[in-house]
Design a protein around this motif. Structure first.
Motif, PDB file in Angstrom:
ATOM      1  N   PRO A  27       0.816  -1.217   0.000  1.00 11.35           N
ATOM      2  CA  PRO A  27       0.000   0.000   0.000  1.00 11.35           C
ATOM      3  C   PRO A  27       0.847   1.263   0.000  1.00 11.35           C
ATOM      4  O   PRO A  27       1.948   1.301   0.536  1.00 11.35           O
ATOM      5  CB  PRO A  27      -0.808  -0.125   1.295  1.00 11.35           C
ATOM      6  N   ILE A  28       0.309   2.307  -0.636  1.00  9.12           N
ATOM      7  CA  ILE A  28       0.965   3.604  -0.655  1.00  9.12           C
ATOM      8  C   ILE A  28       0.751   4.280   0.695  1.00  9.12           C
ATOM      9  O   ILE A  28      -0.373   4.372   1.180  1.00  9.12           O
ATOM     10  CB  ILE A  28       0.390   4.495  -1.772  1.00  9.12           C
TER      11      ILE A  28
ATOM     12  N   ILE B 223       6.172   7.261   0.397  1.00  4.29           N
ATOM     13  CA  ILE B 223       6.313   8.402  -0.518  1.00  4.29           C
ATOM     14  C   ILE B 223       7.552   9.210  -0.167  1.00  4.29           C
ATOM     15  O   ILE B 223       8.370   9.536  -1.039  1.00  4.29           O
ATOM     16  CB  ILE B 223       5.053   9.294  -0.456  1.00  4.29           C
ATOM     17  N   VAL B 224       7.716   9.525   1.110  1.00  3.91           N
ATOM     18  CA  VAL B 224       8.859  10.334   1.540  1.00  3.91           C
ATOM     19  C   VAL B 224      10.165   9.573   1.337  1.00  3.91           C
ATOM     20  O   VAL B 224      11.164  10.135   0.852  1.00  3.91           O
ATOM     21  CB  VAL B 224       8.696  10.754   3.015  1.00  3.91           C
ATOM     22  N   GLY B 225      10.187   8.300   1.677  1.00  8.48           N
ATOM     23  CA  GLY B 225      11.387   7.499   1.496  1.00  8.48           C
ATOM     24  C   GLY B 225      11.791   7.394   0.033  1.00  8.48           C
ATOM     25  O   GLY B 225      12.979   7.490  -0.308  1.00  8.48           O
TER      26      GLY B 225
ATOM     27  N   ARG C  18       7.527  11.607 -10.893  1.00 11.90           N
ATOM     28  CA  ARG C  18       8.660  10.697 -10.758  1.00 11.90           C
ATOM     29  C   ARG C  18       8.498   9.798  -9.539  1.00 11.90           C
ATOM     30  O   ARG C  18       8.822   8.618  -9.575  1.00 11.90           O
ATOM     31  CB  ARG C  18       9.966  11.493 -10.649  1.00 11.90           C
ATOM     32  N   VAL C  19       8.038  10.372  -8.442  1.00 12.88           N
ATOM     33  CA  VAL C  19       7.836   9.572  -7.230  1.00 12.88           C
ATOM     34  C   VAL C  19       6.771   8.514  -7.470  1.00 12.88           C
ATOM     35  O   VAL C  19       6.919   7.350  -7.085  1.00 12.88           O
ATOM     36  CB  VAL C  19       7.445  10.471  -6.039  1.00 12.88           C
TER      37      VAL C  19
ATOM     38  N   ASP D 236       7.979  19.838   2.632  1.00 12.73           N
ATOM     39  CA  ASP D 236       7.925  20.010   4.079  1.00 12.73           C
ATOM     40  C   ASP D 236       8.140  18.676   4.793  1.00 12.73           C
ATOM     41  O   ASP D 236       8.832  18.593   5.812  1.00 12.73           O
ATOM     42  CB  ASP D 236       6.569  20.618   4.467  1.00 12.73           C
ATOM     43  N   LEU D 237       7.550  17.621   4.246  1.00  8.58           N
ATOM     44  CA  LEU D 237       7.707  16.286   4.831  1.00  8.58           C
ATOM     45  C   LEU D 237       9.155  15.802   4.724  1.00  8.58           C
ATOM     46  O   LEU D 237       9.664  15.135   5.630  1.00  8.58           O
ATOM     47  CB  LEU D 237       6.773  15.292   4.136  1.00  8.58           C
ATOM     48  N   LEU D 238       9.814  16.142   3.615  1.00 12.61           N
ATOM     49  CA  LEU D 238      11.207  15.724   3.436  1.00 12.61           C
ATOM     50  C   LEU D 238      12.109  16.367   4.484  1.00 12.61           C
ATOM     51  O   LEU D 238      12.936  15.689   5.110  1.00 12.61           O
ATOM     52  CB  LEU D 238      11.691  16.120   2.035  1.00 12.61           C
TER      53      LEU D 238
END
Length: 224
Positions: A26-27, A32-34, A52-53, A76-78
């Motif tokens: 699952p997404i 996503i961040v990784g 791209r992600v 921001d999450l990164l």
């Protein structure tokens, strides 16, 4: 039913399991961040797009928007994820300056690992709790050192801006050939640039992150 028939049915069931499509993982926000960080580490921040992600995750961009509002939210999450890796020391008023330098150096190393990612820190004010944890930790160090809250607040802003600028410039310039730079400075016309030519070696000096730490300590010493 014969024993051979039972064996054939069992073999058919095993074959069906082998040919069944694997269940997709699952997404999640974490995936996503990784994936985004891995992309930046490999290709630089300019390569980072939602498309791209999504492609790296084997899905479409629409699937990402169920977890991340937009590219700014992903940025921001990164930064939050990288800030989470920073070890914040227990405030010690007797060595608060060196503690601040250590925290900023950790953040510098995180940013340098992911070329250009400092742009994500510069794109918008931080709202991620992990990023704000860094602000909280730095503020605690300044207060322990007897710095007024107002001075500490502005100092934190200046320090984080410097870390971002330093690492962003590094991502643009790459490794600097100091011998070549020194030669260029020494070749300048001495009549127009007498001091630059005379002190070219000093202008070009500094190993590793010596300049980085010098600038940090200069700012911190100005707080009294």
């Amino acid at each position: 039913m014969s024993r051979n028939s039972s064996r054939e049915e069992w073999a058919a069931q095993i074959a069906a399991l082998d040919s069944a499509p694997a269940r997709k993982e699952p997404i999640t926000v974490g995936r996503i961040v990784g994936t985004a960080l891995a992309l930046v580490e490999a290709e630089g921040f300019d390569a980072l797009t939602m498309r791209r992600v999504a492609a790296a995750l084997g899905t479409g961009p629409a699937s990402l928007y169920a977890h991340v509002r937009n590219k700014a939210d992903l940025d921001d999450l990164l930064i939050g994820m990288l800030s989470r890796e920073i070890a914040l020391p227990p405030p010690d008023g007797s060595r608060w300056r060196s503690q601040v330098v250590d925290v900023c150096s950790q953040l510098r190393d995180q940013f340098l690992r992911y070329p250009g990612i400092a742009r994500a820190a510069l794109n918008a004010p931080p709202t991620n709790l992990d990023t704000l944890r860094l602000t909280e930790g730095l503020l605690a160090l300044f207060v322990a050192g007897g710095v007024s809250v107002q001075k500490a607040a502005w100092a934190i802003d200046a320090l984080l801006l410097y870390v971002s600028a330093y690492t962003f410039e590094s991502s643009l310039r790459g490794s600097v050939d100091r011998d070549e730079m020194l030669a260029r400075l020494e070749m300048l016309p001495a009549g127009r640039f007498p001091l630059v030519v005379a002190h070219a070696s000093s202008l070009n000096s500094g190993e590793g992150h010596e300049r980085f730490e010098f600038a940090l300590r200069l700012m911190l010493d100005g707080l009294g």
